[in-house]
Design an enzyme around this catalytic site. Structure first.
Site, mmCIF file in Angstrom:
data_model
loop_
_atom_site.group_PDB
_atom_site.id
_atom_site.type_symbol
_atom_site.label_atom_id
_atom_site.label_comp_id
_atom_site.label_asym_id
_atom_site.label_seq_id
_atom_site.Cartn_x
_atom_site.Cartn_y
_atom_site.Cartn_z
ATOM 1 C CB ILE A 162 47.831 39.101 28.277
ATOM 2 C CG1 ILE A 162 48.386 40.310 29.009
ATOM 3 C CG2 ILE A 162 48.743 37.891 28.439
ATOM 4 C CD1 ILE A 162 48.368 40.149 30.524
ATOM 5 C CE LYS A 207 37.516 43.379 32.190
ATOM 6 N NZ LYS A 207 37.046 44.544 31.496
ATOM 7 C CG ASP A 244 38.056 43.835 36.327
ATOM 8 O OD1 ASP A 244 37.394 43.950 35.279
ATOM 9 O OD2 ASP A 244 39.278 43.571 36.335
ATOM 10 C CB VAL A 261 40.681 37.095 30.672
ATOM 11 C CG1 VAL A 261 41.627 36.810 31.836
ATOM 12 C CG2 VAL A 261 39.276 36.611 30.999
ATOM 13 C CD GLU A 271 36.266 53.027 35.193
ATOM 14 O OE1 GLU A 271 35.393 53.881 34.928
ATOM 15 O OE2 GLU A 271 36.924 52.425 34.321
ATOM 16 C CD GLU A 322 43.038 35.901 23.975
ATOM 17 O OE1 GLU A 322 43.064 34.822 23.384
ATOM 18 O OE2 GLU A 322 43.345 36.024 25.183
ATOM 19 N N GLY A 367 43.285 41.860 29.086
ATOM 20 C CA GLY A 367 43.424 42.916 28.077
ATOM 21 C C GLY A 367 44.099 42.397 26.825
ATOM 22 N N GLY A 389 44.209 49.226 28.982
ATOM 23 C CA GLY A 389 44.802 50.183 28.061
ATOM 24 C C GLY A 389 44.127 50.089 26.717
ATOM 25 C CE LYS A 448 39.793 41.610 33.732
ATOM 26 N NZ LYS A 448 40.702 42.686 34.183
#
Lengths: 403, 403
Positions: free
Chosen positions: A131, A100, A196, A127, A185, A124, A129, A298, A200
């Site tokens: 979805i 990203k 982050d 943004v 993290e 894809e 993950g 994930g 996005k």
């Protein structure tokens, strides 16, 4: 048989290999041919991995192998990932990424190179993950003006806020728990400070409005200042605290783009997005609201989106998909100063209630959750007006927009 | 400039015209060229509509006009819509539709004709109205085996159930209200008996599993028997009553497909899908859960999906998108008899509690909401086992699966 190379064998990179190999049947059926990972680039050694021969440390091996038509960049960052992506595209290879930061910063340039070389640059997974959101926006909402995008775009912060809301943990404890569970993290800044989510928002706005939005143009506030008191006041307002990335389109084609914690009404579908999940609510002038919900991070979820892009490259071999946006010179992003909203504000002091009543005559007073403070839900004010009020009031303990 | 024809100037047909004209700028930008509606076929007269000259009553005019490359079928039904769709495809025209009944029944055949004539037959609007679901399944979840699809696929029944849950209205009153608001037809059978949801399950299964599922293969139960007592027992189970269309994939590639009311845990994202909205939860073996949420019906929402397909036809001119599924001869749909689940069951009679305790030793007893009845949440039982128990017990007032 298509040959691919994976750059960076971390969580997403190794996950992508796993998806492509475990679901090789589905992948081949949907791609029209089998897809083989010929190389894996990583500076580290992975002695326990099978097929040691495919691990390489020199990118040139991949760059110079005409058999490799798809490069899967899962390194992250804007350093080597940027260089290798450019060199891959220039070498006439399709590139698929989950990066990203790179797409938000150099997406316009990289898409331009891809267009010139007639290859695909797909992202894809950058943004939401796993979805599906980028492709639906580009392919399914094409008859709409996207008047608003409102997203819970970061699973780490959503998890932390949920633990504060449902578990009664304070921010520091919830963060520590998220770190222990591997959701955050060791250095959580990119998540908890909203960086982050900001990246996005940039990518979503680039696609929705067709001109590059630089991250520094997007006012970004994280959740580090959120307290259990804020959470309690939200409950009084029948709301929950959520970190939202938002774009709001204006009549003239300019738009607001920002990241900030909000009071979100429990009746909103976004309030139902809990744990590490993401939810992206897209509002079209014809469609109305549509929400895309799922695992925003994930290993395998993100990898499944990367793999879908790999399949898309196979399907669109020599038929480049027309994606791209301007270089940002249109300057479509407005200053937040003029953005109007209802607000929650909380002030410290024995006379806080009086001061708030004076400052916000038409406000709804909330029940103080501790001594020597007061909180209200205000009428509609612009950001500039609210900043002025805050300066006058002083001792502001909390302030958020309502959604 | 692309020329299109609309078949059927009802809600969706007139909505599609409105979307294509009001958002002509976006449509043209995304399609790569302007799209003009040259003909509107309807047997009725619309004297107050502009451009009277484009209204026609003879399909042959459209069929024989080589200028028309896209036919928008918004007539509904399997009669003239079926004939005109076939004739349009045979004439080498792309066809876009919102007609779930036609796609569910004759989709395989029509897609085969489209393939043979190298044109597109697209139907994003046939499931979930304006919600992007068909294309994301075909393009974004391609690296996954779709282990489950669980959908609130009918807005009318979802509205009725919500009014029973939140408004305390009984079924008949809630239905009457829905009819007054225009959410339900004068003859509501297709909605309240689950027929509409069944058609959508068929289309989703066709795409997910690649072989045609005939509506008669999908066991379908509606909501006409749901009472306020069922709703009250659901509340005790921290659940809400929802009409779900489901597919559940087995290891061997066969699957269960059915429509029935369920107790849905409030913690499920599907429980948050209220009012006339739809929500489709898709579970992939790599992705995990992803939900697509939005307006499952409504003039402009549905029309925005139809218009997106029209744009897709323009983008994929002479590049047919490879969609299709088998003729159903694989017989992948399993009998529900062996499908196992936890259940809610409610029985009438002074001795109901004892009878239920005997029939379901490991069940959770619910607090009776009126005299002379009892209800429990059972252990896992197959449908066949539950049907046997019901026959033995008699006086069953309510019975639903738990999700």
């Amino acid at each position: 048989m298509l040959k691919a190379a994976i750059l960076g064998f971390g969580t997403v990179g190794s996950g992508t290999l796993e998806v492509l190999e475990r679901n090789a049947d589905t992948v081949a059926r949907n791609a029209g041919e089998a897809i083989e990972v010929k190389y894996i680039l990583d500076l580290r050694d992975f002695p326990n991995e099978p097929h040691q021969e495919r691990f390489v440390k020199d990118f040139a091996v991949i760059e110079n192998d005409p058999e490799v038509s798809i490069v899967i960049e899962t390194m992250g960052g804007k350093g080597a990932a940027y260089t290798f992506t450019k060199r891959s595209l220039e070498a006439g290879k399709n590139v698929v990424t989950s990066n990203k930061e790179l797409v938000a910063t150099h997406g316009a340039e990289l898409l331009e190179i891809a267009a010139r070389k007639n290859v695909n640059y797909l992202f894809e997974a950058s943004v939401g993950g796993g979805i599906p959101i980028i492709r639906p926006m580009q392919r399914c909402l094409t008859a709409n003006h996207l008047t608003q995008i409102t997203g819970i775009l970061n699973g780490t912060t959503n998890y932390i806020l949920n633990r504060m809301i449902d578990g009664g943990l304070d921010f520091a404890t919830a963060l520590k728990e998220a770190q222990e569970l591997g959701y955050a993290e060791a250095n959580p800044a990119a998540d908890v400070e909203g960086i982050d989510a900001c990246r996005k928002v940039c990518i979503l706005a680039d696609i929705a409005y067709g001109d590059n939005v630089a991250p520094e143009k997007v006012e970004t506030e994280g959740i580090t200042a959120i307290t259990l008191q804020d959470v309690a006041y939200a409950e009084q307002a029948d709301s929950v605290v959520k970190l939202l990335g938002r774009t709001v389109l204006q009549e003239d084609g300019t738009f607001y783009a920002f990241v900030a914690p909000h009071f979100v009404k429990k009746s909103s579908p976004l309030a139902c997005v809990t744990g590490v999940f993401n939810g992206i609510l897209v509002t079209g002038d014809m469609l109305g609201d549509a929400m895309f919900y799922g695992q925003g991070a994930g290993k395998l979820a993100t990898a499944s989106a990367v793999a879908a892009d790999v399949i898309d490259c196979a399907v669109h071999k020599n038929k480049r998909r027309s994606i791209g946006w301007g270089d940002g010179s249109k300057n479509l992003v407005r200053s937040l100063d003029t953005f109007a909203s209802n607000w929650y504000i909380r002030v410290q002091g024995a006379d806080a209630a009086d001061k708030l009543a004076q400052a916000f005559p038409n406000s709804k007073v909330l029940e103080p959750v501790q001594a020597e403070e007061a909180a209200v839900l205000t009428d509609v004010l612009t950001t500039a007006e609210m900043n002025e009020k805050k300066a006058q009031l002083g001792n502001v303990l909390g302030c958020m927009r309502l959604l």
